[in-house]
Design a protein around this motif. Structure first.
Motif, PDB file in Angstrom:
ATOM      1  N   ARG A 115      13.595  17.980   8.860  1.00  0.00           N
ATOM      2  CA  ARG A 115      14.765  18.692   9.398  1.00  0.00           C
ATOM      3  C   ARG A 115      15.298  17.995  10.639  1.00  0.00           C
ATOM      4  NH1 ARG A 115      11.636  23.252   8.451  1.00  0.00           N
ATOM      5  NH2 ARG A 115      11.262  23.550  10.668  1.00  0.00           N
ATOM      6  N   VAL A 116      14.382  17.531  11.497  1.00  0.00           N
ATOM      7  CA  VAL A 116      14.801  16.855  12.730  1.00  0.00           C
ATOM      8  C   VAL A 116      15.538  15.564  12.410  1.00  0.00           C
ATOM      9  CG1 VAL A 116      13.974  15.665  14.791  1.00  0.00           C
ATOM     10  CG2 VAL A 116      13.020  17.893  14.179  1.00  0.00           C
ATOM     11  N   LEU A 117      15.015  14.807  11.436  1.00  0.00           N
ATOM     12  CA  LEU A 117      15.665  13.547  11.070  1.00  0.00           C
ATOM     13  C   LEU A 117      17.017  13.794  10.425  1.00  0.00           C
ATOM     14  CD1 LEU A 117      12.712  11.447   9.603  1.00  0.00           C
ATOM     15  CD2 LEU A 117      13.783  11.258  11.851  1.00  0.00           C
ATOM     16  N   GLY A 118      17.094  14.822   9.580  1.00  0.00           N
ATOM     17  CA  GLY A 118      18.356  15.126   8.915  1.00  0.00           C
ATOM     18  C   GLY A 118      18.578  14.222   7.713  1.00  0.00           C
ATOM     19  N   PRO A 119      19.535  14.591   6.867  1.00  0.00           N
ATOM     20  CA  PRO A 119      19.765  13.852   5.621  1.00  0.00           C
ATOM     21  C   PRO A 119      20.387  12.470   5.821  1.00  0.00           C
ATOM     22  CG  PRO A 119      21.433  15.537   5.918  1.00  0.00           C
ATOM     23  CD  PRO A 119      20.433  15.747   7.005  1.00  0.00           C
ATOM     24  N   ASP A 120      20.965  12.218   7.003  1.00  0.00           N
ATOM     25  CA  ASP A 120      21.670  10.959   7.223  1.00  0.00           C
ATOM     26  C   ASP A 120      20.776   9.859   7.796  1.00  0.00           C
ATOM     27  OD1 ASP A 120      24.033  12.161   6.359  1.00  0.00           O
ATOM     28  OD2 ASP A 120      24.520  12.869   8.381  1.00  0.00           O
ATOM     29  N   VAL A 121      19.523  10.192   8.108  1.00  0.00           N
ATOM     30  CA  VAL A 121      18.612   9.212   8.702  1.00  0.00           C
ATOM     31  C   VAL A 121      17.734   8.620   7.609  1.00  0.00           C
ATOM     32  CG1 VAL A 121      16.720   8.852  10.320  1.00  0.00           C
ATOM     33  CG2 VAL A 121      18.598  10.400  10.916  1.00  0.00           C
ATOM     34  N   ASP A 122      17.696   7.295   7.538  1.00  0.00           N
ATOM     35  CA  ASP A 122      16.851   6.614   6.570  1.00  0.00           C
ATOM     36  C   ASP A 122      15.404   6.651   7.056  1.00  0.00           C
ATOM     37  OD1 ASP A 122      15.441   3.889   5.692  1.00  0.00           O
ATOM     38  OD2 ASP A 122      16.958   4.410   4.180  1.00  0.00           O
ATOM     39  N   ARG A 123      14.511   7.255   6.268  1.00  0.00           N
ATOM     40  CA  ARG A 123      13.130   7.437   6.700  1.00  0.00           C
ATOM     41  C   ARG A 123      12.436   6.105   6.938  1.00  0.00           C
ATOM     42  NH1 ARG A 123       8.138   7.424   4.410  1.00  0.00           N
ATOM     43  NH2 ARG A 123       6.573   8.859   5.289  1.00  0.00           N
ATOM     44  N   ALA A 124      12.629   5.133   6.042  1.00  0.00           N
ATOM     45  CA  ALA A 124      11.968   3.838   6.184  1.00  0.00           C
ATOM     46  C   ALA A 124      12.395   3.147   7.471  1.00  0.00           C
ATOM     47  CB  ALA A 124      12.274   2.953   4.980  1.00  0.00           C
ATOM     48  N   GLU A 125      13.679   3.207   7.773  1.00  0.00           N
ATOM     49  CA  GLU A 125      14.174   2.596   9.009  1.00  0.00           C
ATOM     50  C   GLU A 125      13.616   3.301  10.233  1.00  0.00           C
ATOM     51  OE1 GLU A 125      18.398   2.537   8.893  1.00  0.00           O
ATOM     52  OE2 GLU A 125      18.513   1.091   7.233  1.00  0.00           O
ATOM     53  N   PHE A 126      13.548   4.627  10.167  1.00  0.00           N
ATOM     54  CA  PHE A 126      13.007   5.386  11.294  1.00  0.00           C
ATOM     55  C   PHE A 126      11.546   5.026  11.550  1.00  0.00           C
ATOM     56  CE2 PHE A 126      10.661   9.048  12.910  1.00  0.00           C
ATOM     57  CZ  PHE A 126      11.363   9.344  14.063  1.00  0.00           C
ATOM     58  N   LEU A 127      10.737   4.968  10.477  1.00  0.00           N
ATOM     59  CA  LEU A 127       9.325   4.637  10.636  1.00  0.00           C
ATOM     60  C   LEU A 127       9.141   3.204  11.119  1.00  0.00           C
ATOM     61  CD1 LEU A 127       7.741   6.351   7.497  1.00  0.00           C
ATOM     62  CD2 LEU A 127       7.720   7.143   9.869  1.00  0.00           C
ATOM     63  N   ALA A 128       9.989   2.312  10.641  1.00  0.00           N
ATOM     64  CA  ALA A 128       9.900   0.922  11.101  1.00  0.00           C
ATOM     65  C   ALA A 128      10.181   0.841  12.594  1.00  0.00           C
ATOM     66  CB  ALA A 128      10.883   0.053  10.328  1.00  0.00           C
ATOM     67  N   ALA A 129      11.173   1.587  13.067  1.00  0.00           N
ATOM     68  CA  ALA A 129      11.505   1.595  14.494  1.00  0.00           C
ATOM     69  C   ALA A 129      10.363   2.190  15.312  1.00  0.00           C
ATOM     70  CB  ALA A 129      12.799   2.375  14.723  1.00  0.00           C
ATOM     71  N   ALA A 130       9.762   3.270  14.802  1.00  0.00           N
ATOM     72  CA  ALA A 130       8.637   3.881  15.501  1.00  0.00           C
ATOM     73  C   ALA A 130       7.456   2.922  15.565  1.00  0.00           C
ATOM     74  CB  ALA A 130       8.235   5.175  14.795  1.00  0.00           C
ATOM     75  N   SER A 131       7.220   2.236  14.443  1.00  0.00           N
ATOM     76  CA  SER A 131       6.117   1.283  14.393  1.00  0.00           C
ATOM     77  C   SER A 131       6.313   0.158  15.412  1.00  0.00           C
ATOM     78  CB  SER A 131       5.998   0.702  12.983  1.00  0.00           C
ATOM     79  OG  SER A 131       4.956  -0.245  12.920  1.00  0.00           O
ATOM     80  N   ARG A 132       7.538  -0.365  15.498  1.00  0.00           N
ATOM     81  CA  ARG A 132       7.820  -1.428  16.464  1.00  0.00           C
ATOM     82  C   ARG A 132       7.625  -0.936  17.893  1.00  0.00           C
ATOM     83  NH1 ARG A 132      12.029  -2.433  12.765  1.00  0.00           N
ATOM     84  NH2 ARG A 132      13.521  -1.273  14.074  1.00  0.00           N
ATOM     85  N   ALA A 133       8.032   0.298  18.150  1.00  0.00           N
ATOM     86  CA  ALA A 133       7.873   0.862  19.494  1.00  0.00           C
ATOM     87  C   ALA A 133       6.397   0.994  19.852  1.00  0.00           C
ATOM     88  CB  ALA A 133       8.566   2.216  19.576  1.00  0.00           C
ATOM     89  N   TRP A 134       5.568   1.376  18.901  1.00  0.00           N
ATOM     90  CA  TRP A 134       4.136   1.490  19.158  1.00  0.00           C
ATOM     91  C   TRP A 134       3.508   0.118  19.383  1.00  0.00           C
ATOM     92  CZ3 TRP A 134       1.234   5.774  15.978  1.00  0.00           C
ATOM     93  CH2 TRP A 134       1.804   7.014  16.280  1.00  0.00           C
ATOM     94  N   GLU A 135       3.976  -0.873  18.649  1.00  0.00           N
ATOM     95  CA  GLU A 135       3.435  -2.223  18.814  1.00  0.00           C
ATOM     96  C   GLU A 135       3.729  -2.790  20.197  1.00  0.00           C
ATOM     97  OE1 GLU A 135       3.757  -3.720  14.141  1.00  0.00           O
ATOM     98  OE2 GLU A 135       5.382  -4.123  15.567  1.00  0.00           O
ATOM     99  N   GLU A 136       4.772  -2.300  20.838  1.00  0.00           N
ATOM    100  CA  GLU A 136       5.185  -2.800  22.146  1.00  0.00           C
ATOM    101  C   GLU A 136       4.547  -2.046  23.305  1.00  0.00           C
ATOM    102  OE1 GLU A 136       9.404  -2.532  21.988  1.00  0.00           O
ATOM    103  OE2 GLU A 136       9.618  -4.116  20.476  1.00  0.00           O
ATOM    104  N   LEU A 137       3.702  -1.064  23.019  1.00  0.00           N
ATOM    105  CA  LEU A 137       3.028  -0.315  24.076  1.00  0.00           C
ATOM    106  C   LEU A 137       2.009  -1.196  24.801  1.00  0.00           C
ATOM    107  CD1 LEU A 137       2.385   3.044  22.173  1.00  0.00           C
ATOM    108  CD2 LEU A 137       4.015   2.688  24.052  1.00  0.00           C
ATOM    109  N   ASP A 138       1.650  -0.795  25.999  1.00  0.00           N
ATOM    110  CA  ASP A 138       0.672  -1.541  26.790  1.00  0.00           C
ATOM    111  C   ASP A 138      -0.667  -1.580  26.052  1.00  0.00           C
ATOM    112  OD1 ASP A 138      -1.502  -2.029  28.747  1.00  0.00           O
ATOM    113  OD2 ASP A 138       0.132  -1.993  30.208  1.00  0.00           O
ATOM    114  N   PRO A 139      -1.207  -2.768  25.776  1.00  0.00           N
ATOM    115  CA  PRO A 139      -2.454  -2.873  25.000  1.00  0.00           C
ATOM    116  C   PRO A 139      -3.665  -2.282  25.711  1.00  0.00           C
ATOM    117  CG  PRO A 139      -1.824  -5.016  25.856  1.00  0.00           C
ATOM    118  CD  PRO A 139      -0.673  -4.100  26.126  1.00  0.00           C
TER     119      PRO A 139
END
Length: 235
Positions: free
Chosen positions: A168-192
């Motif tokens: 519901r938060v993402l809504g029908p217009d948000v591509d799930r794969a793109e959203f998860l890819a962006a989240a994954s990249r953000a996590w990879e950039e966190l302080d190790p």
């Protein structure tokens, strides 16, 4: 006057409780709980409020009936598949509820309310019976039936509800794969140094399937139940 009375009676008889509940589910799917009003229902069914109240006492009763109808349909569909083992049956029931909550975004909130506020209603016993019979079939000792069944029910409804909320938060217009890819990249950039674990699972975030992850959780709970409470013999 008599003619109008007979016409009103025929309309009331033609408009069954089942059709009213079906229309209520349609309204809930389209507009959420806030969109379920007697006025909206009468417009959808082309009838008057008296015909509605003839079958359903109030809005709360209508919400409960809609919730019960959706849950009953989900459980009946899965039970008809006749899984081979209690574990399979639990997974089937869990997936039936998961899919129902995904399809009907309002359902998670109504189920939470039913479980906490209306445990004497039909929905809570229906869900507990579907899971509890299989917990008993696993050979779990009787003194642990309620705890084991509660653990499964809370996981199923909690995880399925959270998944539906995410959608519901993402809504029908948000591509799930793109959203998860962006989240994954953000996590990879966190302080190790501060987030070594989160960085390590970043790829899994990108690749995970919600239904598979949900079923994996069911297996974790089942493994815990059968390990802590091994079968004591025929139940």
């Amino acid at each position: 006057m008599a003619t109008r009375t007979r016409q009103s009676q025929r309309r009331t008889e033609a408009l069954s409780r089942e059709r009213i509940v079906e229309a209520a589910v349609e309204l809930l799917d389209a507009a959420g709980a806030g969109g379920l009003t007697v006025r909206a229902l009468t417009e959808r069914l082309t009838t008057g409020p008296g015909a509605i109240y003839w079958h359903v006492g109030n809005r709360g009763e209508l919400l409960d009936a809609a919730t019960d109808a959706v849950v009953a349909a989900a459980l009946a569909t899965e039970s008809a598949e006749a899984p081979d083992t209690p574990q399979d049956e639990i997974r089937a029931v869990a997936l039936g509820l998961f899919d129902a909550i995904t399809e009907h975004p309002w359902l998670a909130t109504q189920l939470a309310m039913q479980l906490s506020r209306s445990p004497l209603g039909s929905v809570t016993p229906r869900i507990f019976e579907s899971i509890g019979q299989q917990v008993r079939a696993l050979g779990v000792p009787e003194r642990n039936w309620f705890t084991a069944t509660s653990a499964l029910v809370h996981y199923i409804l909690g995880a399925a509800g959270q998944n539906a909320a995410n959608a519901r938060v993402l809504g029908p217009d948000v591509d799930r794969a793109e959203f998860l890819a962006a989240a994954s990249r953000a996590w990879e950039e966190l302080d190790p140094e501060d987030y070594p674990f989160t960085r390590a699972v970043a790829d899994q975030v990108r690749e995970h399937d919600d239904r598979e992850q949900f079923l994996a959780g069911i297996d974790f709970v089942l493994t815990g139940i059968t390990t802590l409470h091994p079968p004591t013999g025929p139940q």
